[in-house]
Design a protein around this motif. Sequence first.
Motif, PDB file in Angstrom:
ATOM      1  N   ALA A   1      12.990  14.590  73.906  1.00 62.82           N
ATOM      2  CA  ALA A   1      12.890  13.487  74.855  1.00 62.82           C
ATOM      3  C   ALA A   1      14.300  12.950  75.107  1.00 62.82           C
ATOM      4  CB  ALA A   1      11.994  12.384  74.323  1.00 62.82           C
ATOM      5  N   GLN A   2      14.648  12.761  76.378  1.00 61.17           N
ATOM      6  CA  GLN A   2      15.971  12.286  76.758  1.00 61.17           C
ATOM      7  C   GLN A   2      15.855  11.279  77.890  1.00 61.17           C
ATOM      8  OE1 GLN A   2      17.266  16.635  77.147  1.00 61.17           O
ATOM      9  NE2 GLN A   2      19.236  15.628  76.753  1.00 61.17           N
ATOM     10  N   ALA A   3      16.883  10.448  78.023  1.00 59.54           N
ATOM     11  CA  ALA A   3      16.953   9.489  79.118  1.00 59.54           C
ATOM     12  C   ALA A   3      18.322   9.575  79.770  1.00 59.54           C
ATOM     13  CB  ALA A   3      16.699   8.076  78.615  1.00 59.54           C
ATOM     14  N   TYR A   4      18.343   9.463  81.095  1.00 66.01           N
ATOM     15  CA  TYR A   4      19.591   9.491  81.860  1.00 66.01           C
ATOM     16  C   TYR A   4      19.798   8.135  82.512  1.00 66.01           C
ATOM     17  CZ  TYR A   4      23.046  10.778  85.401  1.00 66.01           C
ATOM     18  OH  TYR A   4      24.170  10.844  86.188  1.00 66.01           O
ATOM     19  N   ASP A   5      20.979   7.587  82.330  1.00 66.61           N
ATOM     20  CA  ASP A   5      21.340   6.305  82.926  1.00 66.61           C
ATOM     21  C   ASP A   5      22.310   6.565  84.081  1.00 66.61           C
ATOM     22  OD1 ASP A   5      22.233   3.783  83.618  1.00 66.61           O
ATOM     23  OD2 ASP A   5      22.380   3.084  81.552  1.00 66.61           O
ATOM     24  N   PRO A   6      21.871   6.373  85.335  1.00 67.36           N
ATOM     25  CA  PRO A   6      22.758   6.632  86.474  1.00 67.36           C
ATOM     26  C   PRO A   6      24.009   5.769  86.477  1.00 67.36           C
ATOM     27  CG  PRO A   6      20.465   6.481  87.192  1.00 67.36           C
ATOM     28  CD  PRO A   6      20.512   6.016  85.771  1.00 67.36           C
ATOM     29  N   ARG A   7      23.979   4.620  85.823  1.00 67.80           N
ATOM     30  CA  ARG A   7      25.147   3.735  85.820  1.00 67.80           C
ATOM     31  C   ARG A   7      26.291   4.307  85.003  1.00 67.80           C
ATOM     32  NH1 ARG A   7      21.990  -1.391  83.642  1.00 67.80           N
ATOM     33  NH2 ARG A   7      21.274   0.336  82.334  1.00 67.80           N
ATOM     34  N   THR A   8      25.948   4.982  83.914  1.00 66.20           N
ATOM     35  CA  THR A   8      26.984   5.552  83.047  1.00 66.20           C
ATOM     36  C   THR A   8      27.156   7.053  83.244  1.00 66.20           C
ATOM     37  OG1 THR A   8      25.417   5.992  81.251  1.00 66.20           O
ATOM     38  CG2 THR A   8      26.446   3.817  81.305  1.00 66.20           C
ATOM     39  N   GLY A   9      26.134   7.696  83.870  1.00 67.16           N
ATOM     40  CA  GLY A   9      26.166   9.143  84.044  1.00 67.16           C
ATOM     41  C   GLY A   9      25.981   9.904  82.751  1.00 67.16           C
ATOM     42  N   ARG A  10      25.333   9.287  81.764  1.00 63.70           N
ATOM     43  CA  ARG A  10      25.179   9.909  80.452  1.00 63.70           C
ATOM     44  C   ARG A  10      23.711  10.106  80.079  1.00 63.70           C
ATOM     45  NH1 ARG A  10      29.678   6.608  76.783  1.00 63.70           N
ATOM     46  NH2 ARG A  10      31.526   7.323  77.942  1.00 63.70           N
ATOM     47  N   TRP A  11      23.494  11.169  79.305  1.00 57.65           N
ATOM     48  CA  TRP A  11      22.182  11.446  78.731  1.00 57.65           C
ATOM     49  C   TRP A  11      22.126  10.889  77.312  1.00 57.65           C
ATOM     50  CZ3 TRP A  11      18.015  13.256  81.215  1.00 57.65           C
ATOM     51  CH2 TRP A  11      18.220  13.900  82.452  1.00 57.65           C
ATOM     52  N   GLN A  12      20.972  10.362  76.949  1.00 57.80           N
ATOM     53  CA  GLN A  12      20.757   9.825  75.610  1.00 57.80           C
ATOM     54  C   GLN A  12      19.541  10.504  74.987  1.00 57.80           C
ATOM     55  OE1 GLN A  12      19.277   5.798  75.525  1.00 57.80           O
ATOM     56  NE2 GLN A  12      20.156   5.396  73.506  1.00 57.80           N
ATOM     57  N   ARG A  13      19.669  10.926  73.731  1.00 60.14           N
ATOM     58  CA  ARG A  13      18.530  11.469  72.995  1.00 60.14           C
ATOM     59  C   ARG A  13      17.616  10.327  72.565  1.00 60.14           C
ATOM     60  NH1 ARG A  13      17.251  16.851  70.947  1.00 60.14           N
ATOM     61  NH2 ARG A  13      18.954  18.192  71.621  1.00 60.14           N
ATOM     62  N   LEU A  14      16.320  10.549  72.692  1.00 63.46           N
ATOM     63  CA  LEU A  14      15.311   9.596  72.275  1.00 63.46           C
ATOM     64  C   LEU A  14      14.512  10.187  71.112  1.00 63.46           C
ATOM     65  CD1 LEU A  14      14.018   8.635  75.832  1.00 63.46           C
ATOM     66  CD2 LEU A  14      15.586   7.319  74.401  1.00 63.46           C
ATOM     67  N   PRO A  15      13.722   9.367  70.427  1.00 62.12           N
ATOM     68  CA  PRO A  15      12.849   9.945  69.401  1.00 62.12           C
ATOM     69  C   PRO A  15      11.982  11.046  70.015  1.00 62.12           C
ATOM     70  CG  PRO A  15      12.840   7.563  69.257  1.00 62.12           C
ATOM     71  CD  PRO A  15      13.596   7.910  70.506  1.00 62.12           C
ATOM     72  N   PRO A  16      11.869  12.191  69.374  1.00 64.96           N
ATOM     73  CA  PRO A  16      11.122  13.306  69.976  1.00 64.96           C
ATOM     74  C   PRO A  16       9.645  12.994  70.108  1.00 64.96           C
ATOM     75  CG  PRO A  16      11.664  13.780  67.695  1.00 64.96           C
ATOM     76  CD  PRO A  16      12.398  12.524  68.045  1.00 64.96           C
ATOM     77  N   LEU A  17       9.008  13.698  71.017  1.00 68.44           N
ATOM     78  CA  LEU A  17       7.558  13.623  71.147  1.00 68.44           C
ATOM     79  C   LEU A  17       6.897  13.923  69.804  1.00 68.44           C
ATOM     80  CD1 LEU A  17       7.250  15.511  74.509  1.00 68.44           C
ATOM     81  CD2 LEU A  17       5.997  13.396  74.048  1.00 68.44           C
ATOM     82  N   PRO A  18       5.773  13.286  69.506  1.00 70.42           N
ATOM     83  CA  PRO A  18       5.084  13.589  68.251  1.00 70.42           C
ATOM     84  C   PRO A  18       4.635  15.042  68.129  1.00 70.42           C
ATOM     85  CG  PRO A  18       4.350  11.482  69.117  1.00 70.42           C
ATOM     86  CD  PRO A  18       5.183  12.123  70.183  1.00 70.42           C
ATOM     87  N   SER A  19       4.465  15.730  69.265  1.00 70.33           N
ATOM     88  CA  SER A  19       4.129  17.151  69.225  1.00 70.33           C
ATOM     89  C   SER A  19       4.758  17.846  70.427  1.00 70.33           C
ATOM     90  CB  SER A  19       2.612  17.365  69.233  1.00 70.33           C
ATOM     91  OG  SER A  19       2.038  16.882  70.432  1.00 70.33           O
ATOM     92  N   PRO A  20       5.240  19.093  70.264  1.00 66.51           N
ATOM     93  CA  PRO A  20       5.858  19.810  71.379  1.00 66.51           C
ATOM     94  C   PRO A  20       4.851  20.052  72.499  1.00 66.51           C
ATOM     95  CG  PRO A  20       6.326  20.876  69.278  1.00 66.51           C
ATOM     96  CD  PRO A  20       5.250  19.887  69.018  1.00 66.51           C
ATOM     97  N   ARG A  21       5.352  20.152  73.737  1.00 69.57           N
ATOM     98  CA  ARG A  21       4.474  20.442  74.869  1.00 69.57           C
ATOM     99  C   ARG A  21       5.271  20.938  76.062  1.00 69.57           C
ATOM    100  NH1 ARG A  21       1.092  15.391  75.498  1.00 69.57           N
ATOM    101  NH2 ARG A  21       0.950  15.805  73.286  1.00 69.57           N
ATOM    102  N   GLY A  22       4.751  21.988  76.703  1.00 67.61           N
ATOM    103  CA  GLY A  22       5.305  22.493  77.943  1.00 67.61           C
ATOM    104  C   GLY A  22       4.186  22.573  78.972  1.00 67.61           C
ATOM    105  N   GLY A  23       4.544  22.626  80.251  1.00 75.95           N
ATOM    106  CA  GLY A  23       3.535  22.568  81.302  1.00 75.95           C
ATOM    107  C   GLY A  23       2.923  21.187  81.380  1.00 75.95           C
TER     108      GLY A  23
END
Length: 299
Positions: free
Chosen positions: A194-216
């Motif tokens: 899980a990640q978040a992007y802040d357009p003001r700083t142009g940076r990506w931040q790592r967040l606590p991961p999802l409790p379980s992996p998932r694609g689709g």
Amino acid sequence: MLALAVIAVLLAGWTTGTPLDVPRTEVAAAPLGPEIVVVGGFLANGGNSRRVDAYAPATDSWRRLPDIPVAVDHAAAASFRGRLVVVGGYGADRRPLRTAFLFDGDRWRRLPPPPSPRAAAAAAAVKGGTIYVVGGRDGGGLAREMLVLDLGTMRWSRRPGPVPREHLAAAALGGRVYVLGGRRAGYGTNLAIAQAYDPRTGRWQRLPPLPSPRGGTGAAGIAGRVVSIGGEERAGTIGSVYALDVRTRRWERLEDLPTPRHGLGVVAHSGRVWALAGGPKPGLTVSGSVEALALPAGG
């Protein structure tokens, strides 16, 4: 008393709406005014579709909209102030498309092509009228750059992207872009990133991961939370639903999705998060299911 009773039912859990007329999976979806628009996707026969449908939560009804100019699946969609943008996807030749289209409520028009092709990506729009297309495949493999469209100038630019992956989910909340899950290849390579992007700083931040992996999977921002819904894995489709409180950065488990699906549209609208269409089993399966979950305001 009747209104209060209805609200109580809505807050109790998932509700079911009128199904999509033509079931499909790997759709793109976004809110547009009083409706939720579902674009393209795979049909039961394995072909992709130009079909576009709009669902009105207020009346629990569907209507057909003009077809998108190109048949597509695995496209990315986002909307801002009455304009819906659909980017990329796979065409009939199974190659990522370098296309973008805008729907203004009446007709489709072709936008300038993005800097590179993109399929199995995700998109989100932030206030100010900027659309961010994240992840997916660009023709040479997993995309490393994020594609950015300024709706004021209709010009594209490139920015550093999140951890490369496809079949991921994106949502906007509080001026940031949240990117959840995804996979590197088949559904045996699902990720919990899980990640978040802040357009003001142009940076990506790592967040606590999802409790379980998932694609689709799909995601929507609502009531101070980013809600993660759906996906597929070797064991089957994923029914667990999680919400990240963006203030406390804690995940909470919500009531499971009644009809687990992958390749679905997930949209926040009318105080609820909606799960539309998608495949009820891994691989090419289709559904017209419409299910919604109301969320009270976050703490």
